[in-house]
Design a protein around this motif. Structure first.
Motif, PDB file in Angstrom:
ATOM      1  N   LYS A 133      83.787  28.345 103.886  1.00  0.00           N
ATOM      2  CA  LYS A 133      82.727  27.338 103.953  1.00  0.00           C
ATOM      3  C   LYS A 133      81.472  27.924 104.577  1.00  0.00           C
ATOM      4  CE  LYS A 133      81.732  22.686 105.664  1.00  0.00           C
ATOM      5  NZ  LYS A 133      82.248  21.531 106.453  1.00  0.00           N
ATOM      6  N   GLN A 134      81.674  28.692 105.706  1.00  0.00           N
ATOM      7  CA  GLN A 134      80.530  29.312 106.346  1.00  0.00           C
ATOM      8  C   GLN A 134      79.850  30.295 105.410  1.00  0.00           C
ATOM      9  OE1 GLN A 134      82.035  31.051 109.937  1.00  0.00           O
ATOM     10  NE2 GLN A 134      82.080  29.112 111.069  1.00  0.00           N
ATOM     11  N   THR A 135      80.678  31.052 104.697  1.00  0.00           N
ATOM     12  CA  THR A 135      80.117  32.018 103.749  1.00  0.00           C
ATOM     13  C   THR A 135      79.304  31.309 102.679  1.00  0.00           C
ATOM     14  OG1 THR A 135      82.007  33.500 104.127  1.00  0.00           O
ATOM     15  CG2 THR A 135      80.688  33.863 102.141  1.00  0.00           C
ATOM     16  N   GLN A 136      79.848  30.204 102.206  1.00  0.00           N
ATOM     17  CA  GLN A 136      79.140  29.437 101.189  1.00  0.00           C
ATOM     18  C   GLN A 136      77.843  28.863 101.755  1.00  0.00           C
ATOM     19  OE1 GLN A 136      79.902  29.309  98.057  1.00  0.00           O
ATOM     20  NE2 GLN A 136      78.286  27.895  97.441  1.00  0.00           N
ATOM     21  N   ASP A 137      77.946  28.322 103.001  1.00  0.00           N
ATOM     22  CA  ASP A 137      76.734  27.767 103.639  1.00  0.00           C
ATOM     23  C   ASP A 137      75.706  28.861 103.882  1.00  0.00           C
ATOM     24  OD1 ASP A 137      77.958  25.319 103.636  1.00  0.00           O
ATOM     25  OD2 ASP A 137      78.616  25.413 105.729  1.00  0.00           O
ATOM     26  N   GLU A 138      76.202  30.008 104.397  1.00  0.00           N
ATOM     27  CA  GLU A 138      75.279  31.125 104.643  1.00  0.00           C
ATOM     28  C   GLU A 138      74.646  31.611 103.340  1.00  0.00           C
ATOM     29  OE1 GLU A 138      77.586  34.041 106.623  1.00  0.00           O
ATOM     30  OE2 GLU A 138      77.652  32.968 108.548  1.00  0.00           O
ATOM     31  N   LYS A 139      75.471  31.635 102.296  1.00  0.00           N
ATOM     32  CA  LYS A 139      74.962  32.066 101.000  1.00  0.00           C
ATOM     33  C   LYS A 139      73.871  31.116 100.509  1.00  0.00           C
ATOM     34  CE  LYS A 139      76.480  33.302  96.342  1.00  0.00           C
ATOM     35  NZ  LYS A 139      77.641  33.402  95.424  1.00  0.00           N
ATOM     36  N   GLN A 140      74.133  29.810 100.654  1.00  0.00           N
ATOM     37  CA  GLN A 140      73.141  28.832 100.219  1.00  0.00           C
ATOM     38  C   GLN A 140      71.881  28.933 101.060  1.00  0.00           C
ATOM     39  OE1 GLN A 140      75.132  25.049 100.410  1.00  0.00           O
ATOM     40  NE2 GLN A 140      76.347  25.411  98.562  1.00  0.00           N
ATOM     41  N   ALA A 141      72.088  29.116 102.422  1.00  0.00           N
ATOM     42  CA  ALA A 141      70.922  29.244 103.304  1.00  0.00           C
ATOM     43  C   ALA A 141      70.124  30.489 102.971  1.00  0.00           C
ATOM     44  CB  ALA A 141      71.380  29.283 104.761  1.00  0.00           C
ATOM     45  N   GLN A 142      70.832  31.575 102.674  1.00  0.00           N
ATOM     46  CA  GLN A 142      70.152  32.816 102.320  1.00  0.00           C
ATOM     47  C   GLN A 142      69.393  32.660 101.007  1.00  0.00           C
ATOM     48  OE1 GLN A 142      70.017  35.519 104.309  1.00  0.00           O
ATOM     49  NE2 GLN A 142      68.521  36.356 102.866  1.00  0.00           N
ATOM     50  N   GLU A 143      70.010  31.943 100.059  1.00  0.00           N
ATOM     51  CA  GLU A 143      69.335  31.702  98.790  1.00  0.00           C
ATOM     52  C   GLU A 143      68.050  30.912  98.996  1.00  0.00           C
ATOM     53  OE1 GLU A 143      72.187  29.786  96.348  1.00  0.00           O
ATOM     54  OE2 GLU A 143      73.291  31.625  95.856  1.00  0.00           O
ATOM     55  N   GLN A 145      66.344  30.821 101.801  1.00  0.00           N
ATOM     56  CA  GLN A 145      65.412  31.695 102.504  1.00  0.00           C
ATOM     57  C   GLN A 145      64.772  32.703 101.548  1.00  0.00           C
ATOM     58  OE1 GLN A 145      64.478  31.331 105.579  1.00  0.00           O
ATOM     59  NE2 GLN A 145      63.166  33.156 105.672  1.00  0.00           N
ATOM     60  N   ASP A 146      65.607  33.260 100.676  1.00  0.00           N
ATOM     61  CA  ASP A 146      65.079  34.229  99.725  1.00  0.00           C
ATOM     62  C   ASP A 146      64.066  33.569  98.779  1.00  0.00           C
ATOM     63  OD1 ASP A 146      66.700  36.113 100.863  1.00  0.00           O
ATOM     64  OD2 ASP A 146      68.259  36.012  99.320  1.00  0.00           O
ATOM     65  N   LYS A 147      64.384  32.345  98.370  1.00  0.00           N
ATOM     66  CA  LYS A 147      63.469  31.638  97.469  1.00  0.00           C
ATOM     67  C   LYS A 147      62.144  31.354  98.169  1.00  0.00           C
ATOM     68  CE  LYS A 147      63.153  27.517  94.561  1.00  0.00           C
ATOM     69  NZ  LYS A 147      63.826  26.272  94.112  1.00  0.00           N
ATOM     70  N   LYS A 148      62.272  30.936  99.458  1.00  0.00           N
ATOM     71  CA  LYS A 148      61.052  30.651 100.225  1.00  0.00           C
ATOM     72  C   LYS A 148      60.249  31.917 100.433  1.00  0.00           C
ATOM     73  CE  LYS A 148      59.518  28.731 104.643  1.00  0.00           C
ATOM     74  NZ  LYS A 148      59.931  28.134 105.939  1.00  0.00           N
ATOM     75  N   GLN A 149      60.983  33.004 100.763  1.00  0.00           N
ATOM     76  CA  GLN A 149      60.298  34.274 100.992  1.00  0.00           C
ATOM     77  C   GLN A 149      59.632  34.771  99.714  1.00  0.00           C
ATOM     78  OE1 GLN A 149      62.702  37.178 102.971  1.00  0.00           O
ATOM     79  NE2 GLN A 149      61.267  38.870 102.587  1.00  0.00           N
ATOM     80  N   ALA A 150      60.336  34.572  98.592  1.00  0.00           N
ATOM     81  CA  ALA A 150      59.750  34.990  97.315  1.00  0.00           C
ATOM     82  C   ALA A 150      58.471  34.211  97.032  1.00  0.00           C
ATOM     83  CB  ALA A 150      60.753  34.776  96.191  1.00  0.00           C
ATOM     84  N   GLU A 151      58.508  32.898  97.333  1.00  0.00           N
ATOM     85  CA  GLU A 151      57.318  32.080  97.129  1.00  0.00           C
ATOM     86  C   GLU A 151      56.191  32.533  98.042  1.00  0.00           C
ATOM     87  OE1 GLU A 151      58.579  28.115  97.777  1.00  0.00           O
ATOM     88  OE2 GLU A 151      59.620  27.919  95.860  1.00  0.00           O
ATOM     89  N   GLU A 152      56.562  32.834  99.320  1.00  0.00           N
ATOM     90  CA  GLU A 152      55.535  33.263 100.272  1.00  0.00           C
ATOM     91  C   GLU A 152      54.980  34.616  99.885  1.00  0.00           C
ATOM     92  OE1 GLU A 152      57.659  33.111 103.924  1.00  0.00           O
ATOM     93  OE2 GLU A 152      57.223  30.994 104.277  1.00  0.00           O
ATOM     94  N   GLU A 153      55.871  35.524  99.416  1.00  0.00           N
ATOM     95  CA  GLU A 153      55.391  36.836  99.005  1.00  0.00           C
ATOM     96  C   GLU A 153      54.528  36.743  97.745  1.00  0.00           C
ATOM     97  OE1 GLU A 153      58.693  39.436  98.643  1.00  0.00           O
ATOM     98  OE2 GLU A 153      59.006  39.628 100.798  1.00  0.00           O
ATOM     99  N   SER A 154      54.903  35.753  96.911  1.00  0.00           N
ATOM    100  CA  SER A 154      54.106  35.600  95.693  1.00  0.00           C
ATOM    101  C   SER A 154      52.686  35.142  96.003  1.00  0.00           C
ATOM    102  CB  SER A 154      54.773  34.600  94.736  1.00  0.00           C
ATOM    103  OG  SER A 154      54.790  33.304  95.324  1.00  0.00           O
ATOM    104  N   ASN A 155      52.556  34.337  97.058  1.00  0.00           N
ATOM    105  CA  ASN A 155      51.200  33.920  97.434  1.00  0.00           C
ATOM    106  C   ASN A 155      50.641  34.789  98.556  1.00  0.00           C
ATOM    107  OD1 ASN A 155      52.388  32.963  99.828  1.00  0.00           O
ATOM    108  ND2 ASN A 155      52.612  30.888  98.993  1.00  0.00           N
TER     109      ASN A 155
END
Length: 306
Positions: A133-143, A145-155
């Motif tokens: 469950k933690q792995t799944q939660d961490e995976k979702q949180a990382q996803e 974060q990565d999406k947010k970071q990608a958006e921030e890097e894109s702008n």
């Protein structure tokens, strides 16, 4: 003659009397002798009987003593035999009880081991589920974060900076920061702060050690690069004329660097030429806490604001 005839009966009578007296005396004597003999015989008999009785008693006493001794020995033997039998029975009972105790302990131990194994299995299963469950939660949180970071890097507001530190590659998030004091942008790592020091000078300071910082001074397009290069050399020499040197390949393009060491302090004076000319002064400790690498990684991102 007639007289004789008269005396004969008398004489005869006297003879009879005398004869009778003798017989009586003999009889009496015989009787006394017989009595004495009888008494002697009786006494002897009594003595014999008494001796026989004493012998019999002694024999009986000896026999009784022997019987008692025999009985005592038999009793002792019986008691010893009984004690041995009871001891043997007790040992058997003790062995049986010990075996029973060992068996009970083994059974209890087996039950405990089974219970522990079941509990451990249950805990491991719960831990596995929780870890999943933690792995799944961490995976979702990382996803996220990565999406947010990608958006921030894109702008252009976020960027990941990668640099080498003590032979290891380090990647850290940096945030786009603008200098209103000198009109440029820089990506600032999370472990540092940015502030204006004085007109045409800014500083990036380590949160870990406030004595460690990098001063940024932007140069104009018409700056004399030869003069500026002599200036950074003179600054290093002024810190410690006995311990300064020119650095080779510090990782910045079109750059000249000199390092001076004084005590526990290391100071680098860097001139960066090219499209964005600047002078950098980086103050760190000899133990590398923090190292110079993060400052150089941020310096690479400095660009004139458009």
């Amino acid at each position: 003659m007639k007289m004789l005839h008269k005396l004969l009966p008398v004489v005869f009578a006297l003879m009879l009397v005398l004869a009778g007296c003798g017989t009586s005396s003999n009889s009496s004597s015989s009787e006394e002798n017989t009595t004495d003999e009888n008494q002697s015989t009786e006494t002897a008999k009594q003595n014999d009987e008494s001796a026989q009785d004493d012998a019999t008693k002694e024999e009986n006493k000896q026999q009784t003593s022997d019987e008692e001794s025999t009985n005592d020995e038999e009793s002792t033997n019986d008691e010893e035999s009984t004690n041995d039998e009871e001891s043997a029975k007790q040992e058997v009972n003790d062995d049986s009880q010990a075996e029973s105790t060992v068996s009970d302990k083994e059974e209890a131990s087996t039950e405990e081991e089974n219970a522990e194994a079941e509990s451990k299995g249950s805990v491991e299963e719960e831990n596995t589920e929780e870890t999943a469950k933690q792995t799944q939660d961490e995976k979702q949180a990382q996803e996220v974060q990565d999406k947010k970071q990608a958006e921030e890097e894109s702008n252009g507001t976020q960027k990941t900076l990668t640099y080498e530190n003590n032979g290891q590659s380090v990647s850290e998030k940096a945030t786009l920061t603008s200098s209103d004091n000198q009109g440029y942008n820089v990506y600032l790592l999370d472990g540092f702060t940015f502030s204006a020091e004085e007109p045409r000078k800014d500083v990036i300071t380590s949160k870990q050690n406030s004595d460690s910082f990098m001063r940024i001074e932007m140069l104009g397009e018409n700056a004399d690069m030869a003069a500026e290069e002599e200036n950074v050399k003179a600054l290093a020499q002024a810190v410690n004329p006995d311990n300064f040197k020119k650095d080779e390949n510090i990782g910045l393009a079109n750059a000249v660097s000199y390092t001076a060491v004084l005590g526990e302090d290391e100071t680098r004076f860097i001139l960066v030429k090219g499209n964005t000319p600047m002078k950098l002064s980086i103050f760190t400790k000899k133990d590398g806490n923090p190292a110079i690498a993060p400052y150089l990684a941020m310096a690479k991102t400095i660009a004139t604001a458009k």
